[in-house]
Enzyme design. Sequence first.
Site, PDB file in Angstrom:
ATOM      1  N   ASP A  80      -4.040  93.093  62.299  1.00  0.00           N
ATOM      2  CA  ASP A  80      -2.600  92.994  62.552  1.00  0.00           C
ATOM      3  C   ASP A  80      -1.983  94.329  62.152  1.00  0.00           C
ATOM      4  O   ASP A  80      -1.869  94.635  60.949  1.00  0.00           O
ATOM      5  CB  ASP A  80      -2.012  91.846  61.727  1.00  0.00           C
ATOM      6  CG  ASP A  80      -0.534  91.646  62.016  1.00  0.00           C
ATOM      7  OD1 ASP A  80       0.079  92.531  62.644  1.00  0.00           O
ATOM      8  OD2 ASP A  80       0.012  90.599  61.608  1.00  0.00           O
TER       9      ASP A  80
ATOM     10  N   ASN B 259      -1.689 101.648  72.284  1.00  0.00           N
ATOM     11  CA  ASN B 259      -1.013 100.807  73.274  1.00  0.00           C
ATOM     12  C   ASN B 259      -0.300  99.600  72.665  1.00  0.00           C
ATOM     13  O   ASN B 259       0.676  99.100  73.226  1.00  0.00           O
ATOM     14  CB  ASN B 259      -2.073 100.343  74.291  1.00  0.00           C
ATOM     15  CG  ASN B 259      -1.585  99.201  75.138  1.00  0.00           C
ATOM     16  OD1 ASN B 259      -0.728  99.368  76.009  1.00  0.00           O
ATOM     17  ND2 ASN B 259      -2.104  98.004  74.889  1.00  0.00           N
TER      18      ASN B 259
ATOM     19  N   LYS C 264      -2.006 110.891  63.897  1.00  0.00           N
ATOM     20  CA  LYS C 264      -2.263 111.988  62.957  1.00  0.00           C
ATOM     21  C   LYS C 264      -3.742 112.038  62.545  1.00  0.00           C
ATOM     22  O   LYS C 264      -4.369 113.088  62.597  1.00  0.00           O
ATOM     23  CB  LYS C 264      -1.387 111.858  61.700  1.00  0.00           C
ATOM     24  CG  LYS C 264      -1.512 113.082  60.795  1.00  0.00           C
ATOM     25  CD  LYS C 264      -0.627 112.980  59.565  1.00  0.00           C
ATOM     26  CE  LYS C 264       0.824 113.231  59.812  1.00  0.00           C
ATOM     27  NZ  LYS C 264       1.171 114.671  59.958  1.00  0.00           N
TER      28      LYS C 264
ATOM     29  N   TYR D 103      13.566  98.188  70.030  1.00  0.00           N
ATOM     30  CA  TYR D 103      12.460  98.505  70.944  1.00  0.00           C
ATOM     31  C   TYR D 103      12.702  99.858  71.622  1.00  0.00           C
ATOM     32  O   TYR D 103      11.826 100.727  71.623  1.00  0.00           O
ATOM     33  CB  TYR D 103      12.317  97.405  71.999  1.00  0.00           C
ATOM     34  CG  TYR D 103      11.212  97.706  72.988  1.00  0.00           C
ATOM     35  CD1 TYR D 103       9.871  97.623  72.608  1.00  0.00           C
ATOM     36  CD2 TYR D 103      11.494  98.086  74.301  1.00  0.00           C
ATOM     37  CE1 TYR D 103       8.851  97.912  73.507  1.00  0.00           C
ATOM     38  CE2 TYR D 103      10.484  98.376  75.199  1.00  0.00           C
ATOM     39  CZ  TYR D 103       9.162  98.285  74.798  1.00  0.00           C
ATOM     40  OH  TYR D 103       8.158  98.586  75.682  1.00  0.00           O
TER      41      TYR D 103
ATOM     42  N   LYS E 235      10.543 103.407  71.165  1.00  0.00           N
ATOM     43  CA  LYS E 235       9.879 104.119  72.261  1.00  0.00           C
ATOM     44  C   LYS E 235      10.419 105.557  72.401  1.00  0.00           C
ATOM     45  O   LYS E 235       9.693 106.452  72.826  1.00  0.00           O
ATOM     46  CB  LYS E 235      10.012 103.336  73.570  1.00  0.00           C
ATOM     47  CG  LYS E 235       9.283 101.985  73.535  1.00  0.00           C
ATOM     48  CD  LYS E 235       7.795 102.118  73.211  1.00  0.00           C
ATOM     49  CE  LYS E 235       7.040 100.808  73.279  1.00  0.00           C
ATOM     50  NZ  LYS E 235       5.604 100.934  72.994  1.00  0.00           N
TER      51      LYS E 235
HETATM   52  N1  LIG Z   1       5.174  95.011  79.997  1.00  0.00           N
HETATM   53  C1  LIG Z   1       6.134  95.875  80.123  1.00  0.00           C
HETATM   54  O1  LIG Z   1       7.098  95.647  80.869  1.00  0.00           O
HETATM   55  C2  LIG Z   1       6.066  97.195  79.409  1.00  0.00           C
HETATM   56  C3  LIG Z   1       6.870  98.241  79.879  1.00  0.00           C
HETATM   57  C4  LIG Z   1       6.819  99.468  79.231  1.00  0.00           C
HETATM   58  C5  LIG Z   1       5.980  99.642  78.141  1.00  0.00           C
HETATM   59  N2  LIG Z   1       5.211  98.601  77.712  1.00  0.00           N
HETATM   60  C6  LIG Z   1       4.359  98.819  76.531  1.00  0.00           C
HETATM   61  O2  LIG Z   1       3.018  98.568  76.887  1.00  0.00           O
HETATM   62  C7  LIG Z   1       2.289  98.249  75.700  1.00  0.00           C
HETATM   63  C8  LIG Z   1       1.393  97.066  75.983  1.00  0.00           C
HETATM   64  O3  LIG Z   1       2.192  95.929  76.215  1.00  0.00           O
HETATM   65  P1  LIG Z   1       1.916  94.883  77.380  1.00  0.00           P
HETATM   66  O4  LIG Z   1       3.015  94.989  78.340  1.00  0.00           O
HETATM   67  O5  LIG Z   1       0.536  94.998  77.867  1.00  0.00           O
HETATM   68  O6  LIG Z   1       2.161  93.510  76.584  1.00  0.00           O
HETATM   69  P2  LIG Z   1       1.165  92.394  76.055  1.00  0.00           P
HETATM   70  O7  LIG Z   1       0.422  91.759  77.175  1.00  0.00           O
HETATM   71  O8  LIG Z   1       2.017  91.523  75.191  1.00  0.00           O
HETATM   72  O9  LIG Z   1       0.129  93.200  75.148  1.00  0.00           O
HETATM   73  C9  LIG Z   1       0.484  93.699  73.884  1.00  0.00           C
HETATM   74  C10 LIG Z   1      -0.763  94.033  73.112  1.00  0.00           C
HETATM   75  O10 LIG Z   1      -0.372  94.521  71.815  1.00  0.00           O
HETATM   76  C11 LIG Z   1      -1.070  93.804  70.814  1.00  0.00           C
HETATM   77  N3  LIG Z   1      -0.264  93.601  69.622  1.00  0.00           N
HETATM   78  C12 LIG Z   1       0.989  93.103  69.533  1.00  0.00           C
HETATM   79  N4  LIG Z   1       1.372  92.990  68.255  1.00  0.00           N
HETATM   80  C13 LIG Z   1       0.327  93.420  67.513  1.00  0.00           C
HETATM   81  C14 LIG Z   1       0.087  93.514  66.114  1.00  0.00           C
HETATM   82  N5  LIG Z   1       0.996  93.124  65.202  1.00  0.00           N
HETATM   83  N6  LIG Z   1      -1.098  94.015  65.684  1.00  0.00           N
HETATM   84  C15 LIG Z   1      -2.050  94.373  66.579  1.00  0.00           C
HETATM   85  N7  LIG Z   1      -1.888  94.299  67.918  1.00  0.00           N
HETATM   86  C16 LIG Z   1      -0.720  93.811  68.370  1.00  0.00           C
HETATM   87  C17 LIG Z   1      -1.396  92.449  71.449  1.00  0.00           C
HETATM   88  O11 LIG Z   1      -2.586  91.935  70.881  1.00  0.00           O
HETATM   89  P3  LIG Z   1      -2.650  90.582  69.991  1.00  0.00           P
HETATM   90  O12 LIG Z   1      -1.667  89.624  70.546  1.00  0.00           O
HETATM   91  O13 LIG Z   1      -4.101  90.204  70.112  1.00  0.00           O
HETATM   92  O14 LIG Z   1      -2.294  91.061  68.633  1.00  0.00           O
HETATM   93  C18 LIG Z   1      -1.657  92.821  72.914  1.00  0.00           C
HETATM   94  O15 LIG Z   1      -3.005  93.172  73.103  1.00  0.00           O
HETATM   95  C19 LIG Z   1       3.319  98.023  74.602  1.00  0.00           C
HETATM   96  O16 LIG Z   1       3.386  99.145  73.761  1.00  0.00           O
HETATM   97  C20 LIG Z   1       4.621  97.881  75.378  1.00  0.00           C
HETATM   98  O17 LIG Z   1       5.746  98.273  74.621  1.00  0.00           O
HETATM   99  C21 LIG Z   1       5.227  97.392  78.331  1.00  0.00           C
END
Ligand SMILES: NC(=O)c1ccc[n+]([C@@H]2O[C@H](COP(=O)([O-])OP(=O)(O)OC[C@H]3O[C@@H](n4cnc5c(N)ncnc54)[C@H](OP(=O)(O)O)[C@@H]3O)[C@@H](O)[C@H]2O)c1
Length: 257
Positions: A60, A85, A118, A150, A154
């Site tokens: 986590d 990511n 880093k 958020y 970013k």
């Molecule tokens: N979807 C969008 O519209 C969008 C747009 C722009 C940028 N992004 C960025 O893309 C990235 C990936 O997001 P996604 O869209 O693929 O969403 P997602 O399907 O919810 O995936 C998020 C990932 O982050 C992990 N995560 C979340 N909280 C965590 C924690 N406390 N510790 C460790 N891992 C954690 C989750 O794993 P677990 O649940 O297994 O912990 C999951 O694998 C993020 O940085 C998000 O801000 C997304």
Amino acid sequence: MQKSAQKRALITGATSGIGKEMAIYLHSLGWQLTLTGRNEEALQRMAALFGEGTKYIALDLAKRGAAERLYTFCRGDRIDLLINNAGFGVFGTFTETSLSEELELIEVNIRSLHILTKLFLRDFERRDSGCILNVASCAGFMTGPMLSSYYASKNYVVRLTLAIREELRRRYSRVKVSVLCPGPVDTNFNNRAGVTFSVKPASPRYVARYAIDRALAGRAIIIPTLGVQLSVLGAKLLPDAVSRAVVYELQKRKQRT
Ligand SMILES: NC(=O)c1ccc[n+]([C@@H]2O[C@H](COP(=O)([O-])OP(=O)(O)OC[C@H]3O[C@@H](n4cnc5c(N)ncnc54)[C@H](OP(=O)(O)O)[C@@H]3O)[C@@H](O)[C@H]2O)c1
């Protein structure tokens, strides 16, 4: 694309969405993988799917010390590509959103990304090779009412990554550092943030492939779709007061009723 023999990528947030698709794509290119997320079962399933050489650790990243533990876990291997990511959003008016959720957001989206960048960058610089792909968002170029922490997180990721990139350029380094800035992507992001997209989201598969190809090619800012490229341009050209009023209206539409 040609197979990259035995290179290893570390992907945070590999259990779903963009991170999972990045793992699938890199595996298809012949990369070995070190995967992390909180969901241990999902990590086990992925390791079974990708086979020998795949490593994983359930962590986590909101917990203090987790990023350092991840770095230590990787010590025996040469990591060639770090993908920061993992991330999530918290939706709502600032005075009404949960402080503890926002502090977790800061730990995951900012603090752990900062630490991993880093620690791995120091190793990459020493050997003058390696690539870091930090996942931000088009939100990283805007002010984001209703998703304020958020968007702010970013912005941090975009500015940190681009500043590091300039330092590396000045030192004639061969290390590559890129920032991915997608718009809406069809993942679990919305469910976690408790919102519904007001525009058609991109597919995580497309975003993942687009991003990996460009990060490995050394692109600075990676924005996968034309519509989002134009909205980032708009945000740069418009006065911030206008841009943030537009973002407010767009975000408000995402509220679940
Ligand atoms: N979807 C969008 O519209 C969008 C747009 C722009 C940028 N992004 C960025 O893309 C990235 C990936 O997001 P996604 O869209 O693929 O969403 P997602 O399907 O919810 O995936 C998020 C990932 O982050 C992990 N995560 C979340 N909280 C965590 C924690 N406390 N510790 C460790 N891992 C954690 C989750 O794993 P677990 O649940 O297994 O912990 C999951 O694998 C993020 O940085 C998000 O801000 C997304």
